[in-house]
Motif scaffolding. Structure first.
Motif, PDB file in Angstrom:
ATOM      1  N   PRO A 133      10.815  -9.272  37.475  1.00  0.00           N
ATOM      2  CA  PRO A 133      11.444 -10.541  37.135  1.00  0.00           C
ATOM      3  C   PRO A 133      11.760 -11.443  38.308  1.00  0.00           C
ATOM      4  O   PRO A 133      11.977 -12.632  38.110  1.00  0.00           O
ATOM      5  CB  PRO A 133      12.753 -10.094  36.468  1.00  0.00           C
ATOM      6  CG  PRO A 133      13.097  -8.820  37.186  1.00  0.00           C
ATOM      7  CD  PRO A 133      11.792  -8.140  37.456  1.00  0.00           C
ATOM      8  N   ALA A 134      11.791 -10.951  39.531  1.00  0.00           N
ATOM      9  CA  ALA A 134      12.297 -11.804  40.611  1.00  0.00           C
ATOM     10  C   ALA A 134      11.773 -11.395  41.977  1.00  0.00           C
ATOM     11  O   ALA A 134      12.538 -11.248  42.934  1.00  0.00           O
ATOM     12  CB  ALA A 134      13.828 -11.793  40.613  1.00  0.00           C
ATOM     13  N   ALA A 135      10.462 -11.202  42.095  1.00  0.00           N
ATOM     14  CA  ALA A 135       9.878 -10.865  43.394  1.00  0.00           C
ATOM     15  C   ALA A 135       8.487 -11.475  43.485  1.00  0.00           C
ATOM     16  O   ALA A 135       7.850 -11.775  42.477  1.00  0.00           O
ATOM     17  CB  ALA A 135       9.822  -9.355  43.603  1.00  0.00           C
ATOM     18  N   VAL A 136       8.034 -11.669  44.702  1.00  0.00           N
ATOM     19  CA  VAL A 136       6.709 -12.227  44.979  1.00  0.00           C
ATOM     20  C   VAL A 136       5.996 -11.306  45.961  1.00  0.00           C
ATOM     21  O   VAL A 136       6.591 -10.885  46.970  1.00  0.00           O
ATOM     22  CB  VAL A 136       6.806 -13.653  45.575  1.00  0.00           C
ATOM     23  CG1 VAL A 136       5.422 -14.179  45.947  1.00  0.00           C
ATOM     24  CG2 VAL A 136       7.489 -14.593  44.599  1.00  0.00           C
ATOM     25  N   GLU A 137       4.752 -10.992  45.658  1.00  0.00           N
ATOM     26  CA  GLU A 137       3.932 -10.163  46.544  1.00  0.00           C
ATOM     27  C   GLU A 137       3.020 -11.066  47.361  1.00  0.00           C
ATOM     28  O   GLU A 137       2.274 -11.863  46.807  1.00  0.00           O
ATOM     29  CB  GLU A 137       3.101  -9.188  45.715  1.00  0.00           C
ATOM     30  CG  GLU A 137       2.174  -8.290  46.535  1.00  0.00           C
ATOM     31  CD  GLU A 137       1.381  -7.354  45.645  1.00  0.00           C
ATOM     32  OE1 GLU A 137       1.864  -6.233  45.391  1.00  0.00           O
ATOM     33  OE2 GLU A 137       0.290  -7.757  45.171  1.00  0.00           O
ATOM     34  N   ILE A 138       3.074 -10.919  48.681  1.00  0.00           N
ATOM     35  CA  ILE A 138       2.226 -11.686  49.581  1.00  0.00           C
ATOM     36  C   ILE A 138       1.408 -10.709  50.416  1.00  0.00           C
ATOM     37  O   ILE A 138       1.955  -9.770  51.003  1.00  0.00           O
ATOM     38  CB  ILE A 138       3.062 -12.587  50.520  1.00  0.00           C
ATOM     39  CG1 ILE A 138       4.010 -13.483  49.719  1.00  0.00           C
ATOM     40  CG2 ILE A 138       2.145 -13.440  51.397  1.00  0.00           C
ATOM     41  CD1 ILE A 138       5.001 -14.239  50.592  1.00  0.00           C
ATOM     42  N   LEU A 139       0.107 -10.925  50.455  1.00  0.00           N
ATOM     43  CA  LEU A 139      -0.798 -10.111  51.268  1.00  0.00           C
ATOM     44  C   LEU A 139      -1.571 -11.034  52.203  1.00  0.00           C
ATOM     45  O   LEU A 139      -2.099 -12.062  51.775  1.00  0.00           O
ATOM     46  CB  LEU A 139      -1.781  -9.339  50.381  1.00  0.00           C
ATOM     47  CG  LEU A 139      -1.185  -8.193  49.561  1.00  0.00           C
ATOM     48  CD1 LEU A 139      -2.014  -7.939  48.316  1.00  0.00           C
ATOM     49  CD2 LEU A 139      -1.096  -6.923  50.415  1.00  0.00           C
ATOM     50  N   ALA A 140      -1.627 -10.690  53.462  1.00  0.00           N
ATOM     51  CA  ALA A 140      -2.416 -11.426  54.449  1.00  0.00           C
ATOM     52  C   ALA A 140      -3.519 -10.508  54.955  1.00  0.00           C
ATOM     53  O   ALA A 140      -3.239  -9.386  55.398  1.00  0.00           O
ATOM     54  CB  ALA A 140      -1.538 -11.886  55.610  1.00  0.00           C
ATOM     55  N   VAL A 141      -4.765 -10.952  54.864  1.00  0.00           N
ATOM     56  CA  VAL A 141      -5.902 -10.119  55.269  1.00  0.00           C
ATOM     57  C   VAL A 141      -6.803 -10.908  56.206  1.00  0.00           C
ATOM     58  O   VAL A 141      -6.962 -12.118  56.056  1.00  0.00           O
ATOM     59  CB  VAL A 141      -6.705  -9.619  54.051  1.00  0.00           C
ATOM     60  CG1 VAL A 141      -5.869  -8.703  53.181  1.00  0.00           C
ATOM     61  CG2 VAL A 141      -7.229 -10.784  53.218  1.00  0.00           C
ATOM     62  N   ASP A 142      -7.390 -10.218  57.162  1.00  0.00           N
ATOM     63  CA  ASP A 142      -8.307 -10.888  58.079  1.00  0.00           C
ATOM     64  C   ASP A 142      -9.285  -9.889  58.667  1.00  0.00           C
ATOM     65  O   ASP A 142      -9.111  -8.678  58.565  1.00  0.00           O
ATOM     66  CB  ASP A 142      -7.539 -11.604  59.197  1.00  0.00           C
ATOM     67  CG  ASP A 142      -6.797 -10.658  60.134  1.00  0.00           C
ATOM     68  OD1 ASP A 142      -7.473  -9.900  60.865  1.00  0.00           O
ATOM     69  OD2 ASP A 142      -5.557 -10.663  60.151  1.00  0.00           O
ATOM     70  N   GLY A 164      -8.207 -16.218  58.080  1.00  0.00           N
ATOM     71  CA  GLY A 164      -8.183 -15.148  57.092  1.00  0.00           C
ATOM     72  C   GLY A 164      -7.741 -15.682  55.746  1.00  0.00           C
ATOM     73  O   GLY A 164      -7.899 -16.865  55.457  1.00  0.00           O
ATOM     74  N   ARG A 165      -7.155 -14.810  54.926  1.00  0.00           N
ATOM     75  CA  ARG A 165      -6.773 -15.185  53.571  1.00  0.00           C
ATOM     76  C   ARG A 165      -5.370 -14.689  53.249  1.00  0.00           C
ATOM     77  O   ARG A 165      -4.949 -13.636  53.713  1.00  0.00           O
ATOM     78  CB  ARG A 165      -7.762 -14.602  52.551  1.00  0.00           C
ATOM     79  CG  ARG A 165      -9.178 -15.157  52.696  1.00  0.00           C
ATOM     80  CD  ARG A 165     -10.144 -14.436  51.793  1.00  0.00           C
ATOM     81  NE  ARG A 165     -11.505 -14.975  51.918  1.00  0.00           N
ATOM     82  CZ  ARG A 165     -12.556 -14.495  51.281  1.00  0.00           C
ATOM     83  NH1 ARG A 165     -12.420 -13.456  50.471  1.00  0.00           N
ATOM     84  NH2 ARG A 165     -13.740 -15.049  51.431  1.00  0.00           N
ATOM     85  N   ILE A 166      -4.693 -15.471  52.423  1.00  0.00           N
ATOM     86  CA  ILE A 166      -3.403 -15.086  51.854  1.00  0.00           C
ATOM     87  C   ILE A 166      -3.596 -14.871  50.361  1.00  0.00           C
ATOM     88  O   ILE A 166      -4.181 -15.714  49.667  1.00  0.00           O
ATOM     89  CB  ILE A 166      -2.336 -16.180  52.081  1.00  0.00           C
ATOM     90  CG1 ILE A 166      -2.054 -16.373  53.575  1.00  0.00           C
ATOM     91  CG2 ILE A 166      -1.053 -15.830  51.332  1.00  0.00           C
ATOM     92  CD1 ILE A 166      -1.273 -15.250  54.222  1.00  0.00           C
ATOM     93  N   LEU A 167      -3.111 -13.751  49.855  1.00  0.00           N
ATOM     94  CA  LEU A 167      -3.126 -13.446  48.428  1.00  0.00           C
ATOM     95  C   LEU A 167      -1.685 -13.409  47.948  1.00  0.00           C
ATOM     96  O   LEU A 167      -0.832 -12.791  48.588  1.00  0.00           O
ATOM     97  CB  LEU A 167      -3.789 -12.094  48.156  1.00  0.00           C
ATOM     98  CG  LEU A 167      -5.184 -11.861  48.728  1.00  0.00           C
ATOM     99  CD1 LEU A 167      -5.625 -10.424  48.465  1.00  0.00           C
ATOM    100  CD2 LEU A 167      -6.182 -12.832  48.130  1.00  0.00           C
ATOM    101  N   VAL A 168      -1.418 -14.043  46.821  1.00  0.00           N
ATOM    102  CA  VAL A 168      -0.043 -14.087  46.324  1.00  0.00           C
ATOM    103  C   VAL A 168      -0.035 -13.944  44.815  1.00  0.00           C
ATOM    104  O   VAL A 168      -0.913 -14.444  44.108  1.00  0.00           O
ATOM    105  CB  VAL A 168       0.655 -15.402  46.751  1.00  0.00           C
ATOM    106  CG1 VAL A 168      -0.109 -16.615  46.236  1.00  0.00           C
ATOM    107  CG2 VAL A 168       2.098 -15.445  46.273  1.00  0.00           C
ATOM    108  N   ARG A 169       0.971 -13.222  44.300  1.00  0.00           N
ATOM    109  CA  ARG A 169       1.187 -13.129  42.859  1.00  0.00           C
ATOM    110  C   ARG A 169       2.656 -12.854  42.598  1.00  0.00           C
ATOM    111  O   ARG A 169       3.366 -12.276  43.441  1.00  0.00           O
ATOM    112  CB  ARG A 169       0.317 -12.050  42.220  1.00  0.00           C
ATOM    113  CG  ARG A 169       0.740 -10.610  42.501  1.00  0.00           C
ATOM    114  CD  ARG A 169      -0.211  -9.629  41.842  1.00  0.00           C
ATOM    115  NE  ARG A 169       0.216  -8.237  41.978  1.00  0.00           N
ATOM    116  CZ  ARG A 169       0.616  -7.465  40.959  1.00  0.00           C
ATOM    117  NH1 ARG A 169       0.673  -7.973  39.741  1.00  0.00           N
ATOM    118  NH2 ARG A 169       0.966  -6.215  41.155  1.00  0.00           N
TER     119      ARG A 169
END
Length: 345
Positions: free
Chosen positions: A77-86, A68-73
């Motif tokens: 000021p101090a957080a990261v969004e991670i999405l995993a899709v398949d 699948g795929r990992i999306l990150v942005r």
């Protein structure tokens, strides 16, 4: 006139990583760790985000064949969004997976339950035969406190470019008792398309509540660029109204009460002539529980939102990521933004 900083108005795009082999897991971890490090929020965020990305990527490799795929942005000021899709088989028993009761022969041995516990915000959409979408927002220790937790907003978007610079752009401003949302697609792709999107959003940041004068401002701002197409909506939930201006091939629809209403676009390109193209602001009902979706031509133009209404019970980021997964063409920059009206009737 309420203006915003143009350099912080545009939302960041996602970096996308395909996971099909074991080397991809390490690449994802390193990239997510670098993303967290650039926020300068301390080593704890980088470690947490990297570990969560490793677990999610390992799940894709071993349980979502063919991966699948990992999306990150970053979420300053101090957080990261991670999405995993398949497009894998889905999870039969989500409760078991999140409690750590499911058998896992691979990964870090802690499964989704550890990712969920470490996340400031976590959500999952899954089911037999329809794949899985996971959202994990990792925040620094300071932001994870009860008073500093980053808000779970009623809007989110996924924007992925085919070049390092994404020619699509999107922005949301919660100002003046309502919400202004815009999606811009600069002509072509890459750096010059991204500059066109910047110009359009900079013009909106000058006065995000003024739709009447926006088209002229955007056209003037984009004259030194390639130009582009755009849609901008002003949502006023307490009045039950949405006003929308759409020029070019940005698609949009409102889903409410199980029915889908398509937004009316006007033909043209902004920024390629001295005078702006013809456009008209159209009003639509914006009722409690309704959902607005805007997307660029990197996704198929016809999407049956009513057919996947259950998706919109999840966090908007999960809905956006699933729509991007299911309807993206992979041949162009692709952006989809989801906004939900959470006002209680």
């Amino acid at each position: 006139m309420e203006s915003l900083r143009a350099d912080s108005f545009r939302q960041s795009s996602h970096r996308q990583f395909t996971v099909t082999q074991s080397a991809d897991v390490g690449a994802v971890r390193r990239a997510v760790t670098r993303c967290a490090d650039r926020l300068r929020a301390g080593p704890g965020l980088a470690d947490q985000a990297g570990q969560a990305a490793t677990e999610l990527a390992t799940n894709l490799l071993h349980h979502a064949l063919p991966g699948g795929r990992i999306l990150v942005r970053p979420l300053p000021p101090a957080a990261v969004e991670i999405l995993a899709v398949d497009h894998g088989p889905g999870i039969d028993d989500v409760a078991a997976a999140l409690s750590g009761r499911s058998a896992r022969p691979y990964g870090l041995g802690c499964g989704l339950s550890a990712v969920a516990r470490a996340s400031s915000h976590f959500d999952i959409d899954t089911g037999p035969g329809r794949g899985t979408t996971v959202l994990a927002v990792m925040a620094s220790g300071d932001l994870s406190s009860a008073t500093g937790l980053p808000p779970l907003r009623c809007w989110a978007g996924v924007s992925v470019g085919i070049d390092e610079a994404c020619g699509d752009g999107w922005a949301v401003a919660e100002v003046g008792g309502g919400i202004t949302v815009t999606v811009v697609d600069g002509l072509g792709h890459g750096v010059y398309a991204s500059l066109a999107a910047d110009a359009a959003m900079g013009a909106l940041a000058e006065n995000p509540t003024d739709l009447d004068g926006y088209l002229a401002r955007a056209n003037a701002a984009m004259r030194g660029t390639r130009g582009g197409v755009l849609a901008v909506c002003r949502l006023e939930p307490h009045r039950g109204e949405m006003r929308c201006l759409s020029v070019g091939n940005i698609s949009g629809a409102i889903l409410g009460a199980g029915a889908q209403r398509t937004l009316i676009p006007f033909r043209g390109v902004v920024g390629t002539a001295d005078t702006p193209p013809v456009g008209k602001i159209t009003s639509y009902p914006w009722l409690p529980g309704a959902t607005l979706v805007l997307w660029t031509d990197g996704l198929h133009s016809q999407i049956d939102l009513a057919g996947c209404a259950g998706l919109f019970t999840h966090a908007p980021a999960v809905a956006a990521a699933a729509l991007h997964r299911d309807h993206g063409t992979d041949h162009d920059d692709a952006t989809v933004v989801v906004v939900r009206n959470e006002v209680t009737p």
